[in-house]
Motif scaffolding. Structure first.
Motif, PDB file in Angstrom:
ATOM      1  N   THR A 436      -2.322  -3.542 -18.803  1.00  0.00           N
ATOM      2  CA  THR A 436      -1.780  -2.196 -18.640  1.00  0.00           C
ATOM      3  C   THR A 436      -0.519  -2.280 -17.783  1.00  0.00           C
ATOM      4  O   THR A 436      -0.370  -3.193 -16.963  1.00  0.00           O
ATOM      5  CB  THR A 436      -2.783  -1.256 -17.963  1.00  0.00           C
ATOM      6  OG1 THR A 436      -2.851  -1.550 -16.556  1.00  0.00           O
ATOM      7  CG2 THR A 436      -4.167  -1.387 -18.572  1.00  0.00           C
ATOM      8  N   ASP A 437       0.385  -1.327 -17.963  1.00  0.00           N
ATOM      9  CA  ASP A 437       1.624  -1.325 -17.206  1.00  0.00           C
ATOM     10  C   ASP A 437       2.142   0.099 -17.120  1.00  0.00           C
ATOM     11  O   ASP A 437       2.034   0.868 -18.092  1.00  0.00           O
ATOM     12  CB  ASP A 437       2.663  -2.231 -17.885  1.00  0.00           C
ATOM     13  CG  ASP A 437       3.933  -2.336 -17.064  1.00  0.00           C
ATOM     14  OD1 ASP A 437       3.868  -2.924 -15.977  1.00  0.00           O
ATOM     15  OD2 ASP A 437       4.963  -1.807 -17.500  1.00  0.00           O
ATOM     16  N   ILE A 438       2.697   0.482 -15.960  1.00  0.00           N
ATOM     17  CA  ILE A 438       3.281   1.818 -15.774  1.00  0.00           C
ATOM     18  C   ILE A 438       4.731   1.777 -16.235  1.00  0.00           C
ATOM     19  O   ILE A 438       5.520   0.954 -15.763  1.00  0.00           O
ATOM     20  CB  ILE A 438       3.203   2.258 -14.307  1.00  0.00           C
ATOM     21  CG1 ILE A 438       1.735   2.349 -13.858  1.00  0.00           C
ATOM     22  CG2 ILE A 438       3.880   3.613 -14.117  1.00  0.00           C
ATOM     23  CD1 ILE A 438       1.579   2.718 -12.407  1.00  0.00           C
ATOM     24  N   ARG A 439       5.073   2.657 -17.146  1.00  0.00           N
ATOM     25  CA  ARG A 439       6.442   2.721 -17.639  1.00  0.00           C
ATOM     26  C   ARG A 439       7.343   3.366 -16.583  1.00  0.00           C
ATOM     27  O   ARG A 439       7.025   4.411 -16.035  1.00  0.00           O
ATOM     28  CB  ARG A 439       6.484   3.531 -18.935  1.00  0.00           C
ATOM     29  CG  ARG A 439       7.887   3.717 -19.497  1.00  0.00           C
ATOM     30  CD  ARG A 439       7.853   4.554 -20.751  1.00  0.00           C
ATOM     31  NE  ARG A 439       9.185   4.830 -21.260  1.00  0.00           N
ATOM     32  CZ  ARG A 439       9.445   5.593 -22.314  1.00  0.00           C
ATOM     33  NH1 ARG A 439       8.443   6.140 -22.974  1.00  0.00           N
ATOM     34  NH2 ARG A 439      10.684   5.795 -22.699  1.00  0.00           N
ATOM     35  N   LEU A 444      10.265   5.423 -10.507  1.00  0.00           N
ATOM     36  CA  LEU A 444       9.336   6.314  -9.822  1.00  0.00           C
ATOM     37  C   LEU A 444       9.188   5.926  -8.351  1.00  0.00           C
ATOM     38  O   LEU A 444       9.189   6.779  -7.458  1.00  0.00           O
ATOM     39  CB  LEU A 444       7.968   6.274 -10.514  1.00  0.00           C
ATOM     40  CG  LEU A 444       6.877   7.186  -9.952  1.00  0.00           C
ATOM     41  CD1 LEU A 444       7.272   8.646 -10.098  1.00  0.00           C
ATOM     42  CD2 LEU A 444       5.553   6.918 -10.667  1.00  0.00           C
ATOM     43  N   ALA A 445       9.086   4.613  -8.076  1.00  0.00           N
ATOM     44  CA  ALA A 445       8.885   4.161  -6.696  1.00  0.00           C
ATOM     45  C   ALA A 445      10.147   4.266  -5.862  1.00  0.00           C
ATOM     46  O   ALA A 445      10.087   4.276  -4.635  1.00  0.00           O
ATOM     47  CB  ALA A 445       8.376   2.712  -6.692  1.00  0.00           C
ATOM     48  N   ALA A 446      11.315   4.340  -6.537  1.00  0.00           N
ATOM     49  CA  ALA A 446      12.567   4.405  -5.790  1.00  0.00           C
ATOM     50  C   ALA A 446      12.669   5.673  -4.954  1.00  0.00           C
ATOM     51  O   ALA A 446      13.385   5.705  -3.960  1.00  0.00           O
ATOM     52  CB  ALA A 446      13.755   4.328  -6.759  1.00  0.00           C
ATOM     53  N   ASP A 452       3.677   5.876   0.454  1.00  0.00           N
ATOM     54  CA  ASP A 452       3.412   6.693  -0.726  1.00  0.00           C
ATOM     55  C   ASP A 452       3.299   5.830  -1.975  1.00  0.00           C
ATOM     56  O   ASP A 452       2.480   6.109  -2.864  1.00  0.00           O
ATOM     57  CB  ASP A 452       4.521   7.730  -0.910  1.00  0.00           C
ATOM     58  CG  ASP A 452       4.531   8.774   0.207  1.00  0.00           C
ATOM     59  OD1 ASP A 452       3.453   8.978   0.807  1.00  0.00           O
ATOM     60  OD2 ASP A 452       5.581   9.362   0.485  1.00  0.00           O
ATOM     61  N   THR A 453       4.120   4.773  -2.064  1.00  0.00           N
ATOM     62  CA  THR A 453       4.023   3.879  -3.213  1.00  0.00           C
ATOM     63  C   THR A 453       2.666   3.176  -3.251  1.00  0.00           C
ATOM     64  O   THR A 453       2.033   3.082  -4.302  1.00  0.00           O
ATOM     65  CB  THR A 453       5.148   2.830  -3.151  1.00  0.00           C
ATOM     66  OG1 THR A 453       6.409   3.499  -3.135  1.00  0.00           O
ATOM     67  CG2 THR A 453       5.090   1.896  -4.350  1.00  0.00           C
ATOM     68  N   GLY A 480       1.726  -6.409  -9.616  1.00  0.00           N
ATOM     69  CA  GLY A 480       2.682  -5.321  -9.423  1.00  0.00           C
ATOM     70  C   GLY A 480       2.043  -3.990  -9.764  1.00  0.00           C
ATOM     71  O   GLY A 480       1.082  -3.555  -9.114  1.00  0.00           O
ATOM     72  N   ASP A 481       2.523  -3.315 -10.816  1.00  0.00           N
ATOM     73  CA  ASP A 481       1.931  -2.056 -11.258  1.00  0.00           C
ATOM     74  C   ASP A 481       1.082  -2.263 -12.502  1.00  0.00           C
ATOM     75  O   ASP A 481       0.761  -1.297 -13.198  1.00  0.00           O
ATOM     76  CB  ASP A 481       3.028  -1.022 -11.533  1.00  0.00           C
ATOM     77  CG  ASP A 481       4.014  -1.501 -12.592  1.00  0.00           C
ATOM     78  OD1 ASP A 481       4.271  -2.720 -12.645  1.00  0.00           O
ATOM     79  OD2 ASP A 481       4.522  -0.676 -13.371  1.00  0.00           O
ATOM     80  N   SER A 482       0.705  -3.516 -12.791  1.00  0.00           N
ATOM     81  CA  SER A 482      -0.049  -3.844 -14.001  1.00  0.00           C
ATOM     82  C   SER A 482      -1.455  -4.308 -13.642  1.00  0.00           C
ATOM     83  O   SER A 482      -1.716  -4.750 -12.524  1.00  0.00           O
ATOM     84  CB  SER A 482       0.667  -4.943 -14.796  1.00  0.00           C
ATOM     85  OG  SER A 482       1.989  -4.562 -15.097  1.00  0.00           O
TER      86      SER A 482
END
Length: 629
Positions: A436-439, A444-446, A452-453, A480-482
């Motif tokens: 899975t991965d966040i597109r 978004l994290a910037a 918060d991240t 990471g985000d996966s």
């Protein structure tokens, strides 16, 4: 016979001898007193006779401990360089870092150097001896292009990288720019057998001497590291002394033992004694310094070049006399302690037994992985038990954290399956792998802070992991985000593909519901890509001797990752896209997984043939189920 005759023949009555009788009190006092006196006197005599041997043994033990402590801390000063080189080499070997992209290479080297203050500089140069290096000065980290072509005095390790597969420390080098000697580690880098260059990491010997200077201030240990008989690698006095070895020629760019203002080192080789290899063996030498004697403890240290180093500590010789005095005092005090110990033994024994029982009960709960059920052990007036209780409580607290890093269900299944055997072998198994991965996570994290991240990722991973674990899947790792997860191991699951598809469908429902909440709060939606592939892998305990993971490796994992990459170009505005290979679609009972349809054959990155890909229609179903909920 006449009476006179009879009278003469009769024997006279025997006279009884009187026995010596002693009062019981005298027997107890004199007997046990004499026995106790003989025992204590024997212990004292034997203790005094063996004081010399005990002192030497104790001194050797203390020397081993002290030298081992210094060696460990010296290694901790140098080993981060090896870890850094290994990490950067791994990034290049895996293709995550392109050495031709000098800008990104410089940023990566600078980031690595900023995280390791013990390292002075790091660089990478290719087969043509050009590349990038990052150095540390007093104010900042600087990035420079490096060109070693035609450079003089290059160590052999900088030139033979194509012939080596393992990293190697070079002999000490002199840096005219920094004005200090340093050690350099050269780590060759290869990708698919092709030599790409070397990662070079440098550690200043001045930093090592400053570390020994701090050790002298903090613990009073006069420790040093010798390169050979005549030269000193590190010494507390070198933290302030300055040398210039620019014109040293072929000689070692290190100060001599007579230049470090240490009489013990100057006198160490005064009698012409050879400096043989110690090979981890501790040697004690008596060195006359002025009118006093110094004990110099020496121990070999290898692993940082062809030359074996020598770690040493110098201390006053009268500390050995203190050990003898302590032994004698302890023997005398033992007589008084013995009188009290019998009475105290019962009380202490009962307290010890209660404490040990609590510890055993708590250990049983730890063995069952019931960390949340373990009650905190009380403190004890006995030092060892108090330390054991504090250590156990700290261990349980750490295990509670550990439980969040290692799936409890996975560990329990492995223990049940193998009877607790840590040597679980590897085997080939057919599994279904999920990525899975966040597109657009970087964008978004910037706009978020670090806290918060982290909170966003923790909440996201918790939602997805719960969907995976409900279907008895194993979360392999967070990247990471996966998320990488798999089904079909360690327990065999005939319907592993169906479980994976059900988990993907559940993730879609959870994400749709979460995005409705985020929309109500004025937040941007989270869009996720999910990829599934079924095939053979090698599964088992894989890793190094010091750390292993129960994980999977094989081409099936690579295909699943490539399908997830493919999803980035097909997702469009969908909140969730689920792509699966034809192997997963054929293996699963599609009638229970929601609508799926083939979308064609695609060429995946790094693969010569095409792969048939299916897509799950989760958007409308998930939205309908969320609305109904």
């Amino acid at each position: 016979m006449s009476e006179p005759a009879a009278s003469e023949a009769a024997p006279a009555p025997a006279t009884r001898r009187r026995r010596l009788r002693l009062p019981i009190a005298a027997v107890l006092v004199a007997g046990f007193g004499a026995l106790m006196l003989a025992a204590v006197a024997s212990v004292l005599v034997l203790g005094l006779v063996s004081a010399g041997r005990n002192t030497l043994t104790l001194l050797n033990d203390k020397a081993d401990l002290a030298l081992a402590g210094v060696e460990v801390r010296v290694r901790h000063q140098l080993d981060p360089a090896n870890d850094m080189a290994k990490t950067i080499a791994g990034l290049i070997e895996r293709g995550d870092l392109d050495p031709a992209d000098r800008a990104r290479l410089g940023d990566t080297l600078r980031g690595a150097l900023s995280a390791v203050p013990d390292v002075t500089g790091v660089g990478f140069f290719g087969p043509d001896l050009t590349g990038v290096r990052v150095g540390r000065n007093e104010t900042a980290l600087t990035v420079h292009a490096v060109d070693l072509r035609g450079a003089k005095d290059l160590p052999p390790e900088a030139l033979d990288g194509a012939e080596r597969t393992a990293p190697r420390w070079a002999e000490p080098l002199w840096s005219q720019e920094a004005g200090t000697s340093y050690l350099a580690l050269f780590h060759p880098v290869r990708r698919q057998g092709r030599y790409l260059g070397q990662v070079a990491v440098a550690v200043s010997l001045g930093d090592l001497s400053r570390f020994l200077s701090n050790l002298y201030v903090e613990q009073g240990l006069n420790a040093f590291v010798l390169y050979d008989r005549a030269h000193v690698l590190a010494h507390p006095s070198l933290a302030t002394l300055r040398f210039d070895f620019s014109g040293n020629g072929d000689r070692v760019p290190l100060p001599r033992t007579d230049q470090v203002d240490d009489p013990a080192l100057t006198a160490l080789w005064a009698k012409g004694r050879a400096m043989e290899s110690l090979r981890k063996r501790t040697e004690v030498r008596m060195v006359p310094v002025g009118g006093d004697d110094m004990l110099v403890l020496l121990r070999g240290m290898a692993g940082y070049g062809r030359q074996e180093w020598t770690v040493g500590i110098a201390l006053p010789a009268d500390q050995a006399g203190a050990e003898v005095e302590r032994l004698y005092t302890t023997a005398l005090a033992g007589l008084g302690i013995l009188l009290v110990s019998v009475t105290a033994a019962l009380v202490v024994g009962r307290r010890i037994s209660r404490q040990v029982k609590l510890l055993a009960d708590a250990a049983d709960r730890v063995r069952a992985f019931e960390f949340r059920e373990v009650t905190e052990l009380p403190d004890s007036r006995l030092e060892e038990l108090g330390r054991a209780a504090a250590a156990f409580n700290a261990m349980v607290a750490g295990l509670r954290w550990f439980e969040t890093y290692v799936p409890k269900a996975l560990v329990l299944r492995l223990m049940h399956r193998r009877g607790g055997d840590a040597g679980l072998g590897s085997e080939e198994r057919e599994v279904t792998v999920m990525f899975t991965d966040i597109r657009g996570f970087s964008r978004l994290a910037a706009h978020l802070g670090a806290a918060d991240t982290a909170a966003l990722l923790n909440d996201h991973f918790t939602r997805l992991a719960s969907c995976i674990e409900v279907e008895d899947g194993t979360v392999d790792k967070f990247i990471g985000d996966s998320i990488m997860a798999f089904w079909g191991a360690p327990e065999e699951q005939a319907d592993h593909a169906a479980r994976a598809l059900r988990a993907a469908h559940a993730i879609a429902r959870v994400l749709h519901a979460d995005n409705r909440r985020r929309a109500a709060a004025g937040l941007a939606p989270i869009r996720v890509r999910i990829a599934l592939h079924t095939g053979p892998v090698v599964v088992g305990n894989i890793g190094s001797a010091s750390r292993i993971n129960y994980t999977i490796v094989g081409d099936t994992v690579n295909v699943a990752a490539r399908i997830e990459e493919l999803a980035s170009g097909l997702q469009g505005d969908s909140e969730v896209i689920v792509l699966a290979s034809a192997a997963t679609a054929r293996h699963a009972d599609l009638g229970t997984q929601g609508a799926m349809h083939a979308i064609g054959r695609y060429s995946l990155r790094g693969r010569g043939d095409t792969t048939e890909v299916w897509r799950m229609d989760v958007g409308a179903d998930a939205a309908r189920e969320v609305s109904g909920a």
